[in-house]
Design an enzyme around this catalytic site. Sequence first.
Site, PDB file in Angstrom:
ATOM      1  N   GLU A 120      18.500  28.847 -20.113  1.00 45.80           N
ATOM      2  CA  GLU A 120      19.085  30.149 -20.464  1.00 45.80           C
ATOM      3  C   GLU A 120      19.546  30.057 -21.923  1.00 45.80           C
ATOM      4  O   GLU A 120      20.693  29.773 -22.225  1.00 45.80           O
ATOM      5  CB  GLU A 120      20.248  30.497 -19.541  1.00 45.80           C
ATOM      6  CG  GLU A 120      20.721  31.938 -19.718  1.00 45.80           C
ATOM      7  CD  GLU A 120      21.900  32.288 -18.836  1.00 45.80           C
ATOM      8  OE1 GLU A 120      22.238  33.475 -18.773  1.00 45.80           O
ATOM      9  OE2 GLU A 120      22.493  31.381 -18.229  1.00 45.80           O
ATOM     10  N   HIS A 185      20.413  38.196 -21.998  1.00 50.14           N
ATOM     11  CA  HIS A 185      21.257  38.051 -23.182  1.00 50.14           C
ATOM     12  C   HIS A 185      20.573  38.775 -24.346  1.00 50.14           C
ATOM     13  O   HIS A 185      20.338  38.202 -25.412  1.00 50.14           O
ATOM     14  CB  HIS A 185      21.524  36.587 -23.482  1.00 50.14           C
ATOM     15  CG  HIS A 185      22.476  35.965 -22.502  1.00 50.14           C
ATOM     16  ND1 HIS A 185      23.832  36.030 -22.651  1.00 50.14           N
ATOM     17  CD2 HIS A 185      22.256  35.317 -21.331  1.00 50.14           C
ATOM     18  CE1 HIS A 185      24.422  35.421 -21.634  1.00 50.14           C
ATOM     19  NE2 HIS A 185      23.477  34.988 -20.817  1.00 50.14           N
ATOM     20  N   HIS A 206      20.607  38.097 -14.655  1.00 57.42           N
ATOM     21  CA  HIS A 206      21.883  38.690 -14.223  1.00 57.42           C
ATOM     22  C   HIS A 206      22.055  40.138 -14.719  1.00 57.42           C
ATOM     23  O   HIS A 206      22.750  40.417 -15.670  1.00 57.42           O
ATOM     24  CB  HIS A 206      23.092  37.817 -14.549  1.00 57.42           C
ATOM     25  CG  HIS A 206      23.190  37.203 -15.900  1.00 57.42           C
ATOM     26  ND1 HIS A 206      23.069  37.917 -17.071  1.00 57.42           N
ATOM     27  CD2 HIS A 206      23.429  35.914 -16.263  1.00 57.42           C
ATOM     28  CE1 HIS A 206      23.235  37.111 -18.093  1.00 57.42           C
ATOM     29  NE2 HIS A 206      23.443  35.889 -17.638  1.00 57.42           N
ATOM     30  N   ASN A 209      24.845  42.148 -16.916  1.00 61.42           N
ATOM     31  CA  ASN A 209      25.667  41.240 -17.712  1.00 61.42           C
ATOM     32  C   ASN A 209      24.934  40.808 -18.965  1.00 61.42           C
ATOM     33  O   ASN A 209      23.768  40.404 -18.915  1.00 61.42           O
ATOM     34  CB  ASN A 209      26.054  40.000 -16.900  1.00 61.42           C
ATOM     35  CG  ASN A 209      26.931  40.340 -15.708  1.00 61.42           C
ATOM     36  OD1 ASN A 209      26.577  40.074 -14.569  1.00 61.42           O
ATOM     37  ND2 ASN A 209      28.075  40.940 -15.954  1.00 61.42           N
ATOM     38  N   ALA A 210      25.628  40.861 -20.108  1.00 63.42           N
ATOM     39  CA  ALA A 210      25.104  40.386 -21.395  1.00 63.42           C
ATOM     40  C   ALA A 210      23.800  41.087 -21.763  1.00 63.42           C
ATOM     41  O   ALA A 210      22.813  40.444 -22.129  1.00 63.42           O
ATOM     42  CB  ALA A 210      24.924  38.867 -21.381  1.00 63.42           C
ATOM     43  N   ASP A 263      24.581  31.860 -10.400  1.00 62.44           N
ATOM     44  CA  ASP A 263      25.061  31.600 -11.760  1.00 62.44           C
ATOM     45  C   ASP A 263      26.327  30.745 -11.697  1.00 62.44           C
ATOM     46  O   ASP A 263      27.222  30.862 -12.529  1.00 62.44           O
ATOM     47  CB  ASP A 263      25.317  32.914 -12.507  1.00 62.44           C
ATOM     48  CG  ASP A 263      25.434  32.738 -14.017  1.00 62.44           C
ATOM     49  OD1 ASP A 263      24.615  31.993 -14.587  1.00 62.44           O
ATOM     50  OD2 ASP A 263      26.343  33.345 -14.633  1.00 62.44           O
TER      51      ASP A 263
END
Length: 364
Positions: A120, A185, A206, A209-210, A263
């Site tokens: 990641e 991300h 995820h 998120n991000a 996670d």
Amino acid sequence: MLNLSNTKFYLNDSLQEGKSINIQDGKIVSIENSESKNSSDVLVVPGFIDLQIYGAGGRLFSAEPTLESLAIMEDDLLKKGTTGFLACMATNTPEVFNACIATAKQYRQQARNFLGLHLEGPFLNPKRLGAHVPEFVRQATLDEIKALLDFGDGVIKMMTIAPECNDDEVIQYLLDHGVLVSLGHSNATFEQATSAYNSGIQTTTHLFNAMSPVHHREPGIPTAVFNHDRAMASIIADGQHVDFEVVKFAKKLLKERLFLITDAVTECASGPYQHVKNGDKFVMPDGTLSGSSLTMLQAVKNCVTHCEIELSEAINMATKYPARLIGLEHLTSDIAAGSEANILILDEALNLKSTIFKGEKISI
């Protein structure tokens, strides 16, 4: 031969009751009607597959990249029902990445439920890092990716990358060499994310998120996932990273394209990723939300209890869908004759009573 008498299980989402399951040589060899007339109180489900977990059993792999750490993680996760996992590594130095990769290569000859690595980072968008350390983030070069995969020798199974920050040839090289590529991300626009999925990126790290959010004038990454016909997404169903109402909403839109990850991290007081337990979540020393404290079983329970997801479908989200995505569906297929005997025994409250891995009972 191992016999599980008077059980119930789901087959094609239909509950089968009063069944005896016979296991031999690591496989389910037959399923018969049970002689008992009592109602079944034992639920048998496939073993869980977690494509993103950082640590277990008190070991954070990137902080202690040793053979012992992987063995401890395997033991702990088997006792919690995870019969297959990718050890995840957050954005870090090349030295740490190389140490983790070298250990994973050495360990795979003795691996049980360890399936490989999920990187990641570090090829992420600096605007959407979450708990990742910014000084390690950079744009990938094709030469670097070639060298990374050569050194990995097949142990790198998955990579999270921000497509808007990296060249198309880099992403295509990963895809061409069998790496599962996940958009994450990332600050990609709706158009950029849609283009990335159309170009072959299979999934999303995820969800919510991000990443660029949903806005009525700037649709963002989640809308690109929702509107695509193939793109999948993982989600952290802990109520901390994503509100349960949003998990419910995402499931209604994505259906079989949404799957569960933990996670999960563990407490760590050294290195760049120092995770501090704060109630039922982990944070960095500055209070930034980091990884979860979830198990896959708790994620399944949360989906059923808080997100109005049927139990059979919540189980699929933790087993069939992630396994299918990474091409390992045989490891956690239906409860049927000929299937691998990687299965879990749950009581009526969905508490784990036993893990059976490759036909052998694991002490809980």
